[in-house]
Design an enzyme around this catalytic site. Structure first.
Site, mmCIF file in Angstrom:
data_model
loop_
_atom_site.group_PDB
_atom_site.id
_atom_site.type_symbol
_atom_site.label_atom_id
_atom_site.label_comp_id
_atom_site.label_asym_id
_atom_site.label_seq_id
_atom_site.Cartn_x
_atom_site.Cartn_y
_atom_site.Cartn_z
ATOM 1 N N GLU A 1 0.854 -1.185 0.000
ATOM 2 C CA GLU A 1 0.000 0.000 0.000
ATOM 3 C C GLU A 1 0.894 1.241 0.000
ATOM 4 O OE1 GLU A 1 -2.756 2.513 3.099
ATOM 5 O OE2 GLU A 1 -2.788 0.329 3.301
ATOM 6 N N THR B 1 -4.220 6.260 1.859
ATOM 7 C CA THR B 1 -4.492 7.655 2.219
ATOM 8 C C THR B 1 -5.156 8.384 1.045
ATOM 9 O OG1 THR B 1 -2.396 7.533 3.455
ATOM 10 C CG2 THR B 1 -3.568 9.599 3.537
ATOM 11 N N LYS C 1 -11.222 -0.914 6.797
ATOM 12 C CA LYS C 1 -9.980 -0.673 7.528
ATOM 13 C C LYS C 1 -10.366 -0.118 8.901
ATOM 14 C CE LYS C 1 -6.074 2.568 7.409
ATOM 15 N NZ LYS C 1 -5.296 3.485 6.565
#
Length: 220
Positions: free
Chosen positions: A46, A75, A135
């Site tokens: 990621e 993000t 998440k």
């Protein structure tokens, strides 16, 4: 029935069980971290948008190692960022928050998305909007594995990927509490180790995390 490409990506994330959250102060440090992680057996990466030149880095990694590793973007805060990352080759999208428009964009374009959520209301909003997994963030701030276990009771169908506060000490506990995978930041992607010429520390940590997940899944 042949699996869709989207399902193949989801299956890979769940199979590996470890998602390194890669933050670095430069693309060069990020690339060294990627190599150290790969040496430790990590196959899912990621790349966060906080890395300078993140989109170009995703493009480069997708081109160079995209056949071997699953490159995703983290993000990601809005639809524009998601589009830019997908265009660069990102195979999945991760966000620290719930942005319904971004979830819908990913759903409509068959891109797996893991939005960040913490409260039951946020989690249900994300799941209902079409999240492929949630998440749980920041997982450590809300009671850790115990909090995840409490959430799983009323929300058994939600796939949780706890991130934030995950360490080798509790990685197995999160898996046993019901996590389908874990996201790990600085405890695994230790950029200070790279700056000190000790990238092998990341490689060893990667091996330990993979072993912890495997052991917890086997019931140990």
């Amino acid at each position: 029935m042949t699996k869709t490409k989207k399902q193949e990506v989801i299956d890979r994330i769940l199979k590996d069980g470890v998602v390194p959250v890669l933050r670095a102060e430069s693309p060069e440090i990020a690339l060294q971290a990627v190599e150290a992680l790969r040496a430790g057996g990590i196959g899912v990466l990621e790349i966060t948008m906080t890395v300078p030149g993140a989109v170009k880095l995703i493009e480069r990694l997708s081109r160079d190692i995209g056949e071997e590793c699953l490159i995703g973007a983290g993000t990601v805060l809005d639809v524009k960022a998601a589009k830019d990352c997908v265009a660069a080759g990102a195979r999945f999208i991760v966000s620290p928050a719930v942005n319904v428009a971004t979830i819908q964009y990913c759903r409509d374009n068959e891109i797996p998305i893991l939005p960040g959520a913490f409260t039951p209301t946020e989690i249900v909003t994300a799941w209902t909007a079409g999240a492929d997994a949630v998440k749980l963030f920041p997982a450590g701030a809300g009671g850790g594995p115990g909090y995840l276990k409490s959430l799983r009771a009323p929300l058994p169908d939600v796939k949780f990927v706890p991130t934030g506060g995950v360490s080798l000490d509790n990685a197995g506990e999160y898996i046993r509490a019901g996590a389908v995978a874990i996201g790990i930041g600085a405890d695994l992607v230790n950029t200070k180790a790279i700056s000190a010429g000790k990238a092998h520390i990341i490689t060893e940590q990667a091996k330990l995390y993979l072993a912890a997940v495997s052991e917890a899944r086997s019931g140990n």
